[in-house]
Scaffold this motif. Structure first.
Motif, mmCIF file in Angstrom:
data_model
loop_
_atom_site.group_PDB
_atom_site.id
_atom_site.type_symbol
_atom_site.label_atom_id
_atom_site.label_comp_id
_atom_site.label_asym_id
_atom_site.label_seq_id
_atom_site.Cartn_x
_atom_site.Cartn_y
_atom_site.Cartn_z
ATOM 1 N N ALA A 40 -13.889 -18.572 58.812
ATOM 2 C CA ALA A 40 -14.394 -19.204 60.036
ATOM 3 C C ALA A 40 -15.920 -19.087 60.102
ATOM 4 O O ALA A 40 -16.624 -20.057 60.426
ATOM 5 C CB ALA A 40 -13.759 -18.551 61.261
ATOM 6 N N ARG A 41 -16.442 -17.909 59.787
ATOM 7 C CA ARG A 41 -17.897 -17.736 59.781
ATOM 8 C C ARG A 41 -18.535 -18.598 58.686
ATOM 9 O O ARG A 41 -19.587 -19.211 58.897
ATOM 10 C CB ARG A 41 -18.254 -16.261 59.570
ATOM 11 N N THR A 42 -17.907 -18.647 57.537
ATOM 12 C CA THR A 42 -18.447 -19.451 56.449
ATOM 13 C C THR A 42 -18.496 -20.923 56.824
ATOM 14 O O THR A 42 -19.452 -21.634 56.487
ATOM 15 C CB THR A 42 -17.597 -19.266 55.174
ATOM 16 N N ALA A 43 -17.479 -21.387 57.541
ATOM 17 C CA ALA A 43 -17.447 -22.791 57.959
ATOM 18 C C ALA A 43 -18.600 -23.104 58.909
ATOM 19 O O ALA A 43 -19.226 -24.174 58.822
ATOM 20 C CB ALA A 43 -16.107 -23.105 58.627
ATOM 21 N N VAL A 44 -18.900 -22.183 59.823
ATOM 22 C CA VAL A 44 -20.014 -22.395 60.760
ATOM 23 C C VAL A 44 -21.334 -22.473 60.000
ATOM 24 O O VAL A 44 -22.156 -23.369 60.225
ATOM 25 C CB VAL A 44 -20.055 -21.271 61.813
ATOM 26 N N ARG A 274 -22.549 -14.058 68.948
ATOM 27 C CA ARG A 274 -21.150 -14.359 69.280
ATOM 28 C C ARG A 274 -20.977 -15.833 69.646
ATOM 29 O O ARG A 274 -20.081 -16.523 69.145
ATOM 30 C CB ARG A 274 -20.676 -13.466 70.425
ATOM 31 N N ASP A 275 -21.824 -16.331 70.534
ATOM 32 C CA ASP A 275 -21.697 -17.728 70.967
ATOM 33 C C ASP A 275 -21.965 -18.687 69.809
ATOM 34 O O ASP A 275 -21.315 -19.737 69.708
ATOM 35 C CB ASP A 275 -22.660 -18.017 72.118
ATOM 36 N N PHE A 276 -22.905 -18.315 68.943
ATOM 37 C CA PHE A 276 -23.216 -19.188 67.807
ATOM 38 C C PHE A 276 -21.995 -19.349 66.905
ATOM 39 O O PHE A 276 -21.627 -20.463 66.538
ATOM 40 C CB PHE A 276 -24.401 -18.638 67.024
ATOM 41 N N TYR A 277 -21.359 -18.243 66.539
ATOM 42 C CA TYR A 277 -20.223 -18.323 65.622
ATOM 43 C C TYR A 277 -18.978 -18.901 66.287
ATOM 44 O O TYR A 277 -18.074 -19.394 65.601
ATOM 45 C CB TYR A 277 -19.922 -16.956 65.025
ATOM 46 N N ALA A 278 -18.927 -18.837 67.619
ATOM 47 C CA ALA A 278 -17.776 -19.411 68.334
ATOM 48 C C ALA A 278 -17.962 -20.896 68.628
ATOM 49 O O ALA A 278 -17.055 -21.546 69.152
ATOM 50 C CB ALA A 278 -17.557 -18.656 69.647
ATOM 51 N N ARG A 279 -19.099 -21.423 68.272
ATOM 52 C CA ARG A 279 -19.417 -22.821 68.577
ATOM 53 C C ARG A 279 -18.486 -23.763 67.812
ATOM 54 O O ARG A 279 -18.432 -23.727 66.587
ATOM 55 C CB ARG A 279 -20.874 -23.076 68.186
ATOM 56 N N PRO A 280 -17.745 -24.632 68.505
ATOM 57 C CA PRO A 280 -16.818 -25.535 67.810
ATOM 58 C C PRO A 280 -17.565 -26.603 67.021
ATOM 59 O O PRO A 280 -18.723 -26.931 67.315
ATOM 60 C CB PRO A 280 -16.011 -26.153 68.955
ATOM 61 N N ALA A 281 -16.887 -27.167 66.037
ATOM 62 C CA ALA A 281 -17.519 -28.142 65.144
ATOM 63 C C ALA A 281 -18.048 -29.356 65.892
ATOM 64 O O ALA A 281 -19.075 -29.925 65.514
ATOM 65 C CB ALA A 281 -16.521 -28.565 64.072
ATOM 66 N N GLY A 282 -17.400 -29.767 66.969
ATOM 67 C CA GLY A 282 -17.821 -30.978 67.670
ATOM 68 C C GLY A 282 -18.707 -30.733 68.869
ATOM 69 O O GLY A 282 -18.898 -31.638 69.697
ATOM 70 N N ALA A 287 -25.606 -28.051 64.637
ATOM 71 C CA ALA A 287 -25.401 -26.641 64.292
ATOM 72 C C ALA A 287 -26.726 -25.989 63.921
ATOM 73 O O ALA A 287 -26.956 -24.815 64.221
ATOM 74 C CB ALA A 287 -24.412 -26.550 63.130
ATOM 75 N N LEU A 288 -27.604 -26.752 63.289
ATOM 76 C CA LEU A 288 -28.916 -26.218 62.905
ATOM 77 C C LEU A 288 -29.740 -25.839 64.128
ATOM 78 O O LEU A 288 -30.393 -24.788 64.149
ATOM 79 C CB LEU A 288 -29.663 -27.242 62.054
ATOM 80 N N GLU A 289 -29.717 -26.660 65.158
ATOM 81 C CA GLU A 289 -30.464 -26.355 66.384
ATOM 82 C C GLU A 289 -29.929 -25.087 67.034
ATOM 83 O O GLU A 289 -30.699 -24.247 67.516
ATOM 84 C CB GLU A 289 -30.361 -27.535 67.359
ATOM 85 N N ALA A 290 -28.608 -24.940 67.060
ATOM 86 C CA ALA A 290 -28.010 -23.735 67.645
ATOM 87 C C ALA A 290 -28.401 -22.499 66.841
ATOM 88 O O ALA A 290 -28.695 -21.435 67.402
ATOM 89 C CB ALA A 290 -26.492 -23.885 67.690
ATOM 90 N N TRP A 291 -28.411 -22.635 65.514
ATOM 91 C CA TRP A 291 -28.805 -21.500 64.663
ATOM 92 C C TRP A 291 -30.262 -21.135 64.886
ATOM 93 O O TRP A 291 -30.596 -19.954 65.011
ATOM 94 C CB TRP A 291 -28.555 -21.860 63.201
#
Length: 451
Positions: A40-44, A274-282, A287-291
């Motif tokens: 799951a972490r790898t996918a994020v 925590r919130d970053f890794y829990a962020r759903p794909a859609g 994802a880059l902005e969140a990171w």
């Protein structure tokens, strides 16, 4: 070239990939393999890397696997940045130490010992698989405690494992800026262990200009270490310590600030991520902005308690700029892969470089790097104060290695009790008992007092 990243779901992996995207030279990395036990972490992280690669021609391909041998097969370089026990383990390491009245920090003191005790067995297994599956690969280790873990892996990989850390290069960059000199034109005489070293001279055109900095109050307090340690103490030392020496030189102040904080550093990082890794794909936004937002929050709070204890204020904008370990790793890979000589401060086997330590002790010193790997540059002896601290902490590291490789509880107790920041055998005994109980990966020590 193929690069395997162990800990491929780790938060800092996008820094490495960004450096690879910027590299347009010959023989660059064209394939990245992410290895992690948490898909799951790898996918994020994979989504962040995809955003980074968007619009970049010939971006390195990215694949992921949880099979270690599959990840290692055919690789040229292995970048190891694992975190055994996750950030939750770090939280426990730091909390238990602070509750016992001693420093709670990821790599220093009791917390660093606990982290080493659970990380070394895994690092050793990785080193053994690299030796079996990819014997020609070079391992670049950033897994903390970096010097300790590099030494554990070197017992199986020899000089084909090299440890890196971004703090010495950051220190050199800040000192050069304060002096108004180009870092590329200077020789930085830096020596010690990982997170336990000193910048002892800065030579430009054959002249040491560090005394000029020590004599200039305004320039000396214009950068992070100058504000942390204060001009008076730096002049007394005649050197600029690695920022982690603040935990030793101002231990009581650092512990008080940490105990007064709302949460320890590990807990803060866990909350931030925590919130970053829990962020759903859609989710809205990339994802880059969140990171990037999470990274800025993480970097701005780095060593916040130490700055508070020293009255150093907020981190300067220049200290939040990237250019850390990912660029060191890229420079190291380039030098080895293309036999292009360069000089980097690295964690390597001593080979007689620092007197007072044996040849196999991993030290952090300037090295010449080329196609044959990294060779430490002969250094002047450490001063009495520095030598005493380095040899004591190296003895602690050796006790951790003994405990982690043999299961000796006595060695684990000796490591805790010998450390300069643990002030009592009684405290060391309580720490060990609590770590054994609260940290699942340390259960292997339980009941082995005779070993």
């Amino acid at each position: 070239m193929r690069l395997t990243v162990l800990g491929g779901g780790g938060f800092r992996v996008p820094l490495v990939y960004r450096a690879l995207l910027a590299d347009r030279g010959k023989g660059r990395v064209t394939e990245v393999v992410l290895h992690d036990l948490d898909p799951a972490r790898t996918a994020v992280i994979g989504r962040v890397l995809a955003d980074q690669a968007a619009g970049v021609p010939d971006a390195p391909s990215v694949t992921a696997t949880s099979d270690l041998d599959e990840a290692l097969t055919g690789t040229d370089f292995v970048f190891s940045a694992i975190r055994v026990g996750g950030t939750e383990g770090r939280v426990a390491d730091e909390r238990i130490a602070l509750e016992e009245g001693v420093l709670g920090q990821e790599t220093v003191g009791a917390g660093g010992i606990a982290y080493g005790l659970r990380t070394v067995p895994v690092a050793v297994r990785i080193a053994q698989r690299v030796a079996a599956v990819a014997p020609e690969a070079w391992v670049i280790n950033f897994t903390n405690p970096a010097g300790l873990v590099t030494e554990a892996m070197s017992r199986h990989l020899g000089d084909r494992v090299i440890g890196i850390c971004d703090t010495p290069i950051g220190l050199g960059r800040r000192v050069a800026a304060a002096l108004g000199v180009d870092p590329a034109s200077a020789w930085f005489d830096y020596a010690g262990l990982n997170h336990l070293g000193w910048l002892r001279a800065v030579r430009v055109g054959g002249r040491d200009v560090l005394p000029d900095l020590l004599a200039d109050e305004e320039a000396l307090t214009s950068f992070e270490e100058g504000r942390l340690f204060g001009a008076e103490w730096l002049r007394a030392l005649g050197a600029i310590p690695n920022e982690y020496l603040h935990y030793y030189d101002f231990n009581r102040d650092a512990v008080a600030a940490m105990r007064a904080a709302e949460r320890n550093r590990g807990a803060l990082v866990l909350e931030q991520q925590r919130d970053f890794y829990a962020r759903p794909a859609g989710a809205p936004g990339s994802a880059l902005e969140a990171w990037e937002a999470t990274r800025r929050a993480r970097d701005s709070t780095y060593m916040a308690e130490n700055r508070e204890a020293a009255g150093a204020g907020e981190r300067a904008a220049a200290d939040l700029e990237s250019g850390g370990y990912e660029k060191v790793a890229l420079a190291l890979m380039h030098a080895i892969a293309h036999d292009e000589r360069t000089t980097l401060i690295l964690n390597v086997r001593n080979r007689g470089t620092l007197s007072g330590l044996d040849d196999d002790a991993v030290v952090e010193v300037p090295c010449f790097v080329d196609g044959n790997g990294a060779r430490p540059v002969t250094a002047d002896p450490l001063s009495g104060h520095a030598l005493g601290l380095v040899t004591t902490v190296k003895a602690v590291e050796r006790a951790v290695l003994e405990a982690a490789t043999t299961g000796s509880r006595a060695a684990a107790l000796r490591a805790l009790a010998t450390h300069p920041l643990v002030d009592s055998v009684t405290v060391a005994r309580r720490l060990l008992e609590r770590y054994e109980t609260d940290v699942p990966q340390l259960g292997y020590l339980r009941g082995k007092a005779d070993r």
